[in-house]
Design a protein around this motif. Structure first.
Motif, PDB file in Angstrom:
ATOM      1  N   TYR A  17       0.837  -1.204   0.000  1.00 10.06           N
ATOM      2  CA  TYR A  17       0.000   0.000   0.000  1.00 10.06           C
ATOM      3  C   TYR A  17       0.870   1.252   0.000  1.00 10.06           C
ATOM      4  CZ  TYR A  17      -2.673   3.906   1.726  1.00 10.06           C
ATOM      5  OH  TYR A  17      -3.209   5.147   1.878  1.00 10.06           O
ATOM      6  N   LEU A  18       1.890   1.279   0.852  1.00 15.05           N
ATOM      7  CA  LEU A  18       2.760   2.447   0.928  1.00 15.05           C
ATOM      8  C   LEU A  18       3.450   2.697  -0.409  1.00 15.05           C
ATOM      9  CD1 LEU A  18       3.983   4.729   2.596  1.00 15.05           C
ATOM     10  CD2 LEU A  18       5.808   3.143   3.246  1.00 15.05           C
ATOM     11  N   SER A  19       3.883   1.641  -1.057  1.00 14.99           N
ATOM     12  CA  SER A  19       4.523   1.773  -2.366  1.00 14.99           C
ATOM     13  C   SER A  19       3.553   2.372  -3.389  1.00 14.99           C
ATOM     14  CB  SER A  19       5.014   0.402  -2.834  1.00 14.99           C
ATOM     15  OG  SER A  19       5.698   0.516  -4.048  1.00 14.99           O
ATOM     16  N   GLN A  20       2.324   1.893  -3.403  1.00 19.36           N
ATOM     17  CA  GLN A  20       1.304   2.433  -4.315  1.00 19.36           C
ATOM     18  C   GLN A  20       0.990   3.886  -3.990  1.00 19.36           C
ATOM     19  OE1 GLN A  20      -2.051  -0.161  -3.831  1.00 19.36           O
ATOM     20  NE2 GLN A  20      -1.040  -1.901  -4.798  1.00 19.36           N
ATOM     21  N   LEU A  21       0.897   4.192  -2.704  1.00 17.54           N
ATOM     22  CA  LEU A  21       0.603   5.557  -2.273  1.00 17.54           C
ATOM     23  C   LEU A  21       1.724   6.511  -2.686  1.00 17.54           C
ATOM     24  CD1 LEU A  21      -1.171   7.559  -0.666  1.00 17.54           C
ATOM     25  CD2 LEU A  21       0.147   6.908   1.361  1.00 17.54           C
ATOM     26  N   LEU A  22       2.968   6.109  -2.454  1.00 21.21           N
ATOM     27  CA  LEU A  22       4.097   6.956  -2.840  1.00 21.21           C
ATOM     28  C   LEU A  22       4.107   7.202  -4.345  1.00 21.21           C
ATOM     29  CD1 LEU A  22       6.934   5.454  -0.636  1.00 21.21           C
ATOM     30  CD2 LEU A  22       5.948   7.737  -0.440  1.00 21.21           C
ATOM     31  N   ASN A  23       3.905   6.153  -5.101  1.00 22.09           N
ATOM     32  CA  ASN A  23       3.884   6.282  -6.558  1.00 22.09           C
ATOM     33  C   ASN A  23       2.785   7.251  -7.000  1.00 22.09           C
ATOM     34  OD1 ASN A  23       4.683   5.655  -9.252  1.00 22.09           O
ATOM     35  ND2 ASN A  23       2.969   4.234  -9.383  1.00 22.09           N
ATOM     36  N   ALA A  24       1.608   7.093  -6.445  1.00 19.77           N
ATOM     37  CA  ALA A  24       0.485   7.963  -6.810  1.00 19.77           C
ATOM     38  C   ALA A  24       0.766   9.413  -6.431  1.00 19.77           C
ATOM     39  CB  ALA A  24      -0.798   7.478  -6.131  1.00 19.77           C
ATOM     40  N   ARG A  25       1.249   9.632  -5.217  1.00 20.39           N
ATOM     41  CA  ARG A  25       1.497  11.002  -4.760  1.00 20.39           C
ATOM     42  C   ARG A  25       2.639  11.666  -5.527  1.00 20.39           C
ATOM     43  NH1 ARG A  25      -0.721  14.361  -3.562  1.00 20.39           N
ATOM     44  NH2 ARG A  25       0.324  15.232  -1.768  1.00 20.39           N
ATOM     45  N   LEU A  26       3.697  10.911  -5.859  1.00 16.11           N
ATOM     46  CA  LEU A  26       4.797  11.475  -6.644  1.00 16.11           C
ATOM     47  C   LEU A  26       4.299  11.914  -8.013  1.00 16.11           C
ATOM     48  CD1 LEU A  26       7.697   9.048  -5.697  1.00 16.11           C
ATOM     49  CD2 LEU A  26       7.595  11.498  -5.188  1.00 16.11           C
ATOM     50  N   HIS A  27       3.497  11.066  -8.640  1.00 17.02           N
ATOM     51  CA  HIS A  27       2.961  11.428  -9.952  1.00 17.02           C
ATOM     52  C   HIS A  27       1.986  12.602  -9.846  1.00 17.02           C
ATOM     53  CE1 HIS A  27       4.823   7.766 -11.375  1.00 17.02           C
ATOM     54  NE2 HIS A  27       4.653   8.247 -12.591  1.00 17.02           N
ATOM     55  N   GLN A  28       1.205  12.607  -8.795  1.00 13.62           N
ATOM     56  CA  GLN A  28       0.241  13.694  -8.608  1.00 13.62           C
ATOM     57  C   GLN A  28       0.972  15.024  -8.402  1.00 13.62           C
ATOM     58  OE1 GLN A  28      -2.218  13.545  -5.012  1.00 13.62           O
ATOM     59  NE2 GLN A  28      -4.001  13.688  -6.347  1.00 13.62           N
ATOM     60  N   PHE A  30       4.417  15.844  -8.994  1.00 15.14           N
ATOM     61  CA  PHE A  30       5.381  16.269 -10.000  1.00 15.14           C
ATOM     62  C   PHE A  30       4.791  16.362 -11.406  1.00 15.14           C
ATOM     63  CE2 PHE A  30       8.320  14.852  -6.687  1.00 15.14           C
ATOM     64  CZ  PHE A  30       9.153  15.951  -6.630  1.00 15.14           C
ATOM     65  N   LYS A  31       3.856  15.512 -11.720  1.00 14.22           N
ATOM     66  CA  LYS A  31       3.260  15.520 -13.054  1.00 14.22           C
ATOM     67  C   LYS A  31       2.015  16.395 -13.116  1.00 14.22           C
ATOM     68  CE  LYS A  31       5.767  12.266 -15.178  1.00 14.22           C
ATOM     69  NZ  LYS A  31       6.209  12.189 -16.533  1.00 14.22           N
ATOM     70  N   GLN A  32       1.577  16.875 -11.959  1.00 14.91           N
ATOM     71  CA  GLN A  32       0.394  17.733 -11.874  1.00 14.91           C
ATOM     72  C   GLN A  32      -0.810  17.107 -12.580  1.00 14.91           C
ATOM     73  OE1 GLN A  32       0.249  20.787 -10.077  1.00 14.91           O
ATOM     74  NE2 GLN A  32       2.133  19.909  -9.297  1.00 14.91           N
ATOM     75  N   LYS A  33      -1.023  15.833 -12.302  1.00  9.04           N
ATOM     76  CA  LYS A  33      -2.198  15.176 -12.864  1.00  9.04           C
ATOM     77  C   LYS A  33      -2.911  14.408 -11.760  1.00  9.04           C
ATOM     78  CE  LYS A  33       0.022  10.934 -14.477  1.00  9.04           C
ATOM     79  NZ  LYS A  33       0.293  10.080 -15.600  1.00  9.04           N
ATOM     80  N   GLU A  34      -4.191  14.254 -11.954  1.00 11.71           N
ATOM     81  CA  GLU A  34      -4.991  13.531 -10.973  1.00 11.71           C
ATOM     82  C   GLU A  34      -4.676  12.044 -11.048  1.00 11.71           C
ATOM     83  OE1 GLU A  34      -7.044  14.546  -8.482  1.00 11.71           O
ATOM     84  OE2 GLU A  34      -6.229  16.496  -9.003  1.00 11.71           O
ATOM     85  N   VAL A  35      -4.411  11.478  -9.899  1.00  7.60           N
ATOM     86  CA  VAL A  35      -4.113  10.057  -9.789  1.00  7.60           C
ATOM     87  C   VAL A  35      -4.972   9.517  -8.653  1.00  7.60           C
ATOM     88  CG1 VAL A  35      -2.320   8.371  -9.313  1.00  7.60           C
ATOM     89  CG2 VAL A  35      -1.737  10.447 -10.551  1.00  7.60           C
ATOM     90  N   ALA A  36      -5.542   8.363  -8.871  1.00  3.76           N
ATOM     91  CA  ALA A  36      -6.361   7.752  -7.820  1.00  3.76           C
ATOM     92  C   ALA A  36      -5.469   7.313  -6.663  1.00  3.76           C
ATOM     93  CB  ALA A  36      -7.124   6.562  -8.377  1.00  3.76           C
ATOM     94  N   SER A  88      12.361   7.254 -13.550  1.00  5.47           N
ATOM     95  CA  SER A  88      12.351   6.653 -14.891  1.00  5.47           C
ATOM     96  C   SER A  88      11.080   7.034 -15.649  1.00  5.47           C
ATOM     97  CB  SER A  88      12.499   5.134 -14.814  1.00  5.47           C
ATOM     98  OG  SER A  88      11.328   4.555 -14.280  1.00  5.47           O
ATOM     99  N   ASP A  89      10.065   7.486 -14.916  1.00 11.79           N
ATOM    100  CA  ASP A  89       8.834   7.981 -15.547  1.00 11.79           C
ATOM    101  C   ASP A  89       8.947   9.458 -15.918  1.00 11.79           C
ATOM    102  OD1 ASP A  89       7.581   5.547 -15.381  1.00 11.79           O
ATOM    103  OD2 ASP A  89       6.421   6.035 -13.590  1.00 11.79           O
ATOM    104  N   GLY A  90      10.147  10.018 -15.783  1.00 10.51           N
ATOM    105  CA  GLY A  90      10.367  11.398 -16.179  1.00 10.51           C
ATOM    106  C   GLY A  90      10.197  12.419 -15.079  1.00 10.51           C
ATOM    107  N   ILE A  91      10.122  11.960 -13.840  1.00 10.77           N
ATOM    108  CA  ILE A  91       9.995  12.898 -12.729  1.00 10.77           C
ATOM    109  C   ILE A  91      11.391  13.362 -12.331  1.00 10.77           C
ATOM    110  CG2 ILE A  91       9.343  13.128 -10.303  1.00 10.77           C
ATOM    111  CD1 ILE A  91       7.013  11.254 -10.878  1.00 10.77           C
TER     112      ILE A  91
END
Length: 102
Positions: A17-28, A30-36, A88-91
């Motif tokens: 869960y923590l891994s998924q949460l970190l991934n979502a929040r980092l993308h949200q 740095f990428k300024q996009k909505e992530v569930a 690696s996702d460009g962040i």
């Protein structure tokens, strides 16, 4: 299942869960996009970890803080691997003091 097995399962689910949460929040962030944001797992087994979380009636934020405190002992590679995957996702992490290369 023994308490040790339940404990391991609870902690594994929590770290996932923590891994998924970190991934979502980092993308949200740095990428300024909505992530569930993934829902917090329910701790319904009889492991000491689950019983403690439930007995303390911790908020979701408090549960995340507890898990973050346990990460260095349970999975020291979790945070660096999430940061590398996001990179690696460009962040770009130059905001954390890194130097952006060309």
């Amino acid at each position: 299942m023994s308490n040790d097995g339940e404990q391991a399962d609870s902690l594994k689910i929590t770290l996932e869960y923590l891994s998924q949460l970190l991934n979502a929040r980092l993308h949200q962030y740095f990428k300024q996009k909505e992530v569930a944001i993934p829902p917090l797992p329910k701790f319904e087994d009889n492991s000491p970890f689950s019983r403690t979380i439930n007995a303390l009636e911790l908020s979701p934020a408090e549960q995340v803080i507890i898990v973050l405190a346990l990460v260095p002992e349970l999975d020291p590679a979790l945070l660096p691997s999430n940061l590398r995957a996001a990179q690696s996702d460009g962040i770009d992490f130059s905001i954390f003091g890194g130097i952006g290369g060309k």
